[in-house]
Design a protein around this motif. Structure first.
Motif, PDB file in Angstrom:
ATOM      1  N   UNK A 315       0.808  -1.232   0.000  1.00 11.65           N
ATOM      2  CA  UNK A 315       0.000   0.000   0.000  1.00 11.65           C
ATOM      3  C   UNK A 315       0.830   1.265   0.000  1.00 11.65           C
ATOM      4  N   UNK A 316       2.015   1.249   0.627  1.00 10.12           N
ATOM      5  CA  UNK A 316       2.863   2.442   0.589  1.00 10.12           C
ATOM      6  C   UNK A 316       3.320   2.708  -0.841  1.00 10.12           C
ATOM      7  N   UNK A 317       3.692   1.635  -1.554  1.00  4.77           N
ATOM      8  CA  UNK A 317       4.087   1.792  -2.957  1.00  4.77           C
ATOM      9  C   UNK A 317       2.918   2.317  -3.786  1.00  4.77           C
ATOM     10  N   UNK A 318       1.729   1.779  -3.531  1.00  3.69           N
ATOM     11  CA  UNK A 318       0.549   2.264  -4.256  1.00  3.69           C
ATOM     12  C   UNK A 318       0.287   3.730  -3.940  1.00  3.69           C
ATOM     13  N   UNK A 319       0.466   4.108  -2.698  1.00  5.58           N
ATOM     14  CA  UNK A 319       0.278   5.515  -2.314  1.00  5.58           C
ATOM     15  C   UNK A 319       1.279   6.408  -3.042  1.00  5.58           C
ATOM     16  N   UNK A 320       2.541   6.000  -3.029  1.00  5.29           N
ATOM     17  CA  UNK A 320       3.579   6.831  -3.645  1.00  5.29           C
ATOM     18  C   UNK A 320       3.377   6.958  -5.150  1.00  5.29           C
ATOM     19  N   UNK A 321       3.093   5.845  -5.819  1.00  2.00           N
ATOM     20  CA  UNK A 321       2.926   5.897  -7.274  1.00  2.00           C
ATOM     21  C   UNK A 321       1.666   6.666  -7.663  1.00  2.00           C
ATOM     22  N   UNK A 322       0.635   6.604  -6.829  1.00  2.00           N
ATOM     23  CA  UNK A 322      -0.606   7.309  -7.154  1.00  2.00           C
ATOM     24  C   UNK A 322      -0.471   8.809  -6.943  1.00  2.00           C
ATOM     25  N   UNK A 323       0.154   9.215  -5.847  1.00  2.00           N
ATOM     26  CA  UNK A 323       0.155  10.627  -5.476  1.00  2.00           C
ATOM     27  C   UNK A 323       1.363  11.398  -5.979  1.00  2.00           C
ATOM     28  N   UNK A 324       2.552  10.815  -5.903  1.00  2.00           N
ATOM     29  CA  UNK A 324       3.768  11.608  -6.091  1.00  2.00           C
ATOM     30  C   UNK A 324       4.073  11.919  -7.553  1.00  2.00           C
ATOM     31  N   UNK A 325       3.857  10.988  -8.439  1.00  2.00           N
ATOM     32  CA  UNK A 325       4.195  11.243  -9.844  1.00  2.00           C
ATOM     33  C   UNK A 325       3.388  12.404 -10.432  1.00  2.00           C
ATOM     34  N   UNK A 326       2.047  12.446 -10.259  1.00  2.00           N
ATOM     35  CA  UNK A 326       1.309  13.611 -10.780  1.00  2.00           C
ATOM     36  C   UNK A 326       1.729  14.924 -10.115  1.00  2.00           C
ATOM     37  N   UNK A 327       2.079  14.875  -8.834  1.00  2.00           N
ATOM     38  CA  UNK A 327       2.553  16.096  -8.181  1.00  2.00           C
ATOM     39  C   UNK A 327       3.870  16.564  -8.784  1.00  2.00           C
ATOM     40  N   UNK A 328       4.737  15.641  -9.118  1.00  3.75           N
ATOM     41  CA  UNK A 328       6.003  15.995  -9.754  1.00  3.75           C
ATOM     42  C   UNK A 328       5.763  16.656 -11.110  1.00  3.75           C
ATOM     43  N   UNK A 329       4.826  16.110 -11.882  1.00  6.23           N
ATOM     44  CA  UNK A 329       4.505  16.700 -13.184  1.00  6.23           C
ATOM     45  C   UNK A 329       3.901  18.094 -13.019  1.00  6.23           C
ATOM     46  N   UNK A 330       3.050  18.261 -12.003  1.00  5.57           N
ATOM     47  CA  UNK A 330       2.447  19.573 -11.764  1.00  5.57           C
ATOM     48  C   UNK A 330       3.482  20.587 -11.305  1.00  5.57           C
ATOM     49  N   UNK A 331       4.496  20.134 -10.582  1.00  7.42           N
ATOM     50  CA  UNK A 331       5.558  21.045 -10.163  1.00  7.42           C
ATOM     51  C   UNK A 331       6.401  21.488 -11.359  1.00  7.42           C
ATOM     52  N   UNK A 332       6.614  20.585 -12.314  1.00  6.64           N
ATOM     53  CA  UNK A 332       7.374  20.943 -13.516  1.00  6.64           C
ATOM     54  C   UNK A 332       6.578  21.858 -14.438  1.00  6.64           C
ATOM     55  N   UNK A 333       5.274  21.606 -14.530  1.00  7.55           N
ATOM     56  CA  UNK A 333       4.415  22.397 -15.415  1.00  7.55           C
ATOM     57  C   UNK A 333       3.082  22.619 -14.711  1.00  7.55           C
TER      58      UNK A 333
END
Length: 387
Positions: A315-333
């Motif tokens: 579940x921690x991996x699922x949490x990280x992959x679900x939340x962090x990647x889109x946040x990283x993209x939003x921070x870039x653009x």
């Protein structure tokens, strides 16, 4: 409806868009039913039960009747927040989102307000059935929900209020499950509630610029918060791998099973030697760390370096992959589409986060049951948007 109000999908007062439910098809009863499904965001309610279940896990006890009363109370209060949100934003929605149930005329404002009041009352009644403390926590939760939707939504206190609502929801499950006089349960429940509140606050902060975009501060802060949460959940904890949930409950009662007399030193007794109560004054205290006490050394080492079990890492991996990647993209653009995607991902990440909190508390069955809600939420999200 403000960008911050959009943070409530899966939160208290969210306004997702239902695709295809506003068409004038079918009977009048079905049309009215669809309008209320849109108003109350019923599929989004799947993010709610995990709060109370994670709170129950933090107490070290299995879910009880009180736990499920707390689940019912939280679902009712959540739905009340949905209804009061649309009632409070009816003028703004008439201008910006005329397809919503109230401005489109499918639900009358008075009916939405009455539903919010009735659902709040039902939630408080269910919570009080679970106990006096549970009722007090539910009252604080209801007050936070109404204050957010009516007063705090557009203020600087809005994200914190949203986070507090999630934290209160988890504490309500802990209060409903916790046995009177059980020691050591409050700190664990408060830690889990603070974790859930931190994630919710961060996602709500990102949503402030959901419609305009242009800000990298929110996504970067939420990215840092989510990374810290994932790292903290996976950090080794002081826990003996030989100690099961049954052992946890026995230890909470003051006697650990290893004190029954198996002949091995135990870190859970005062003198380290089994002897019925583990408090024998005649037995010598084990010399931890010395070579002549290998059992104590190994137990101590296992407590410090025990790796996270698969029921936690998944579940921690699922949490990280679900939340962090889109946040990283939003921070870039930080464009509106990417920011909205990051907010929606942060909301969907609540379910694996709840599962991880339950697993961290030593409740793998509860963790798996909570995680099973994630595919259901994704399925219903095809009909009801969470952004």
């Amino acid at each position: 409806m403000t960008g911050e109000a959009a943070a409530g999908a899966g939160e208290w007062g969210r306004a997702p868009v239902v695709r295809g439910l506003g068409r004038d098809t079918g009977s009048g009863f079905r049309r009215r039913g669809r309008a209320w499904v849109e108003l109350l965001r019923l599929p989004a309610l799947l993010t709610v039960p995990g709060d109370a279940l994670a709170g129950a896990a933090a107490t070290g006890s299995r879910p009880t009747r009180g736990t499920f009363l707390a689940v019912g109370a939280s679902v009712s209060l959540y739905a009340a927040g949905m209804a009061i949100n649309d009632w409070a934003d009816r003028d703004e929605d008439a201008r910006d989102r005329p397809h919503r149930p109230i401005p489109s005329g499918r639900v009358r404002p008075a009916h939405a307000l009455a539903a919010a009041g009735a659902l709040t009352g039902a939630g408080l009644a269910l919570a009080c059935r679970a106990g006096r403390t549970t009722g007090a926590v539910a009252t604080a939760l209801a007050a936070t929900v109404w204050a957010y939707d009516l007063r705090l939504k557009g203020t600087a206190a809005g994200p914190a209020a949203m986070g507090a609502a999630r934290g209160f929801d988890l504490l309500m499950g802990a209060a409903a499950t916790r046995k009177a006089g059980a020691p050591g349960t409050l700190p664990q429940a408060l830690t889990a509630a603070a974790t859930l509140a931190a994630h919710t606050t961060a996602v709500t902060t990102v949503s402030r610029n959901e419609t305009q975009g242009g800000s990298v501060t929110g996504p970067l802060t939420a990215l840092a918060t989510g990374t810290a949460i994932a790292a903290a959940l996976l950090a080794p904890w002081a826990r003996d791998p030989r100690r099961g949930r049954g052992d946890d409950r026995a230890a909470a009662g003051g006697v650990h099973p290893r004190a029954a007399g198996d002949g091995l030193p135990s870190p859970y007794t005062e003198d380290g030697v089994g002897g019925g109560t583990g408090l024998s004054a005649k037995a010598p205290r084990p010399q931890r760390g010395r070579r002549d006490n290998p059992a104590g050394t190994l137990a101590q080492r296992a407590q410090v370096t025990s790796p996270a079990p698969i029921t936690l890492t998944f579940p921690v991996t699922a949490y990280a992959t679900t939340a962090l990647r889109p946040l990283f993209h939003a921070a870039l653009n930080p464009s509106p589409p990417l920011t909205q995607r990051a907010v929606g991902a942060g909301i969907r990440a609540l379910v694996p986060l709840q599962s991880a909190l339950a697993a961290r508390s030593g409740a793998p069955v509860t963790a798996l049951a909570t995680l099973a809600l994630a595919p259901l939420a994704r399925h219903f999200a095809k009909k009801v948007s969470v952004t």
